[in-house]
Design a protein around this motif. Sequence first.
Motif, PDB file in Angstrom:
ATOM      1  N   HIS A  89      10.789  -2.572 -30.902  1.00  0.00           N
ATOM      2  CA  HIS A  89      11.878  -2.528 -31.881  1.00  0.00           C
ATOM      3  C   HIS A  89      11.946  -1.154 -32.560  1.00  0.00           C
ATOM      4  N   LEU A  90      10.802  -0.615 -32.944  1.00  0.00           N
ATOM      5  CA  LEU A  90      10.762   0.696 -33.590  1.00  0.00           C
ATOM      6  C   LEU A  90      11.236   1.802 -32.655  1.00  0.00           C
ATOM      7  N   VAL A  91      10.772   1.776 -31.413  1.00  0.00           N
ATOM      8  CA  VAL A  91      11.132   2.823 -30.452  1.00  0.00           C
ATOM      9  C   VAL A  91      12.613   2.754 -30.107  1.00  0.00           C
ATOM     10  N   LEU A 145      11.784  11.077 -24.165  1.00  0.00           N
ATOM     11  CA  LEU A 145      10.346  11.248 -24.354  1.00  0.00           C
ATOM     12  C   LEU A 145      10.035  12.202 -25.501  1.00  0.00           C
ATOM     13  N   GLY A 146      10.801  13.276 -25.627  1.00  0.00           N
ATOM     14  CA  GLY A 146      10.595  14.219 -26.718  1.00  0.00           C
ATOM     15  C   GLY A 146      10.851  13.605 -28.080  1.00  0.00           C
ATOM     16  N   LYS A 147      11.840  12.723 -28.166  1.00  0.00           N
ATOM     17  CA  LYS A 147      12.132  12.051 -29.441  1.00  0.00           C
ATOM     18  C   LYS A 147      11.007  11.113 -29.839  1.00  0.00           C
ATOM     19  N   VAL A 148      10.444  10.434 -28.860  1.00  0.00           N
ATOM     20  CA  VAL A 148       9.389   9.473 -29.143  1.00  0.00           C
ATOM     21  C   VAL A 148       8.094  10.181 -29.533  1.00  0.00           C
ATOM     22  N   ILE A 149       7.826  11.317 -28.924  1.00  0.00           N
ATOM     23  CA  ILE A 149       6.610  12.055 -29.246  1.00  0.00           C
ATOM     24  C   ILE A 149       6.801  12.855 -30.534  1.00  0.00           C
ATOM     25  N   ILE A 190       1.252   0.712 -35.824  1.00  0.00           N
ATOM     26  CA  ILE A 190       0.697  -0.309 -34.926  1.00  0.00           C
ATOM     27  C   ILE A 190      -0.772  -0.564 -35.259  1.00  0.00           C
ATOM     28  N   GLY A 191      -1.503   0.479 -35.612  1.00  0.00           N
ATOM     29  CA  GLY A 191      -2.891   0.294 -36.013  1.00  0.00           C
ATOM     30  C   GLY A 191      -3.010  -0.572 -37.257  1.00  0.00           C
ATOM     31  N   ALA A 192      -2.103  -0.391 -38.209  1.00  0.00           N
ATOM     32  CA  ALA A 192      -2.102  -1.207 -39.419  1.00  0.00           C
ATOM     33  C   ALA A 192      -1.756  -2.659 -39.099  1.00  0.00           C
TER      34      ALA A 192
END
Length: 80
Positions: A8-10, A42-46, A60-62
Amino acid sequence: MLAEALEHLVRGIVDNPDDVSVRDKELRRGSVLEVRVHPDDLGKVIGRGGRTASAFRTVIGALAGRGGARVDFVDVDRRR
């Protein structure tokens, strides 16, 4: 739950949301969320200097809590 949240976030930041898929893999070292996106996104996601990817990993870690989860970003042209 983590895979759906990350997807959803991506999808919210890419130009090609239909090409986004998140796969949850269980490995010996723990859970890995593999995010596949269109090569143009890919550049937007990174993000610049990996800031966006780091932010995704923090969220995601939280959500994952103590068990944690790794997040890997790949483009859809790369072989599975």
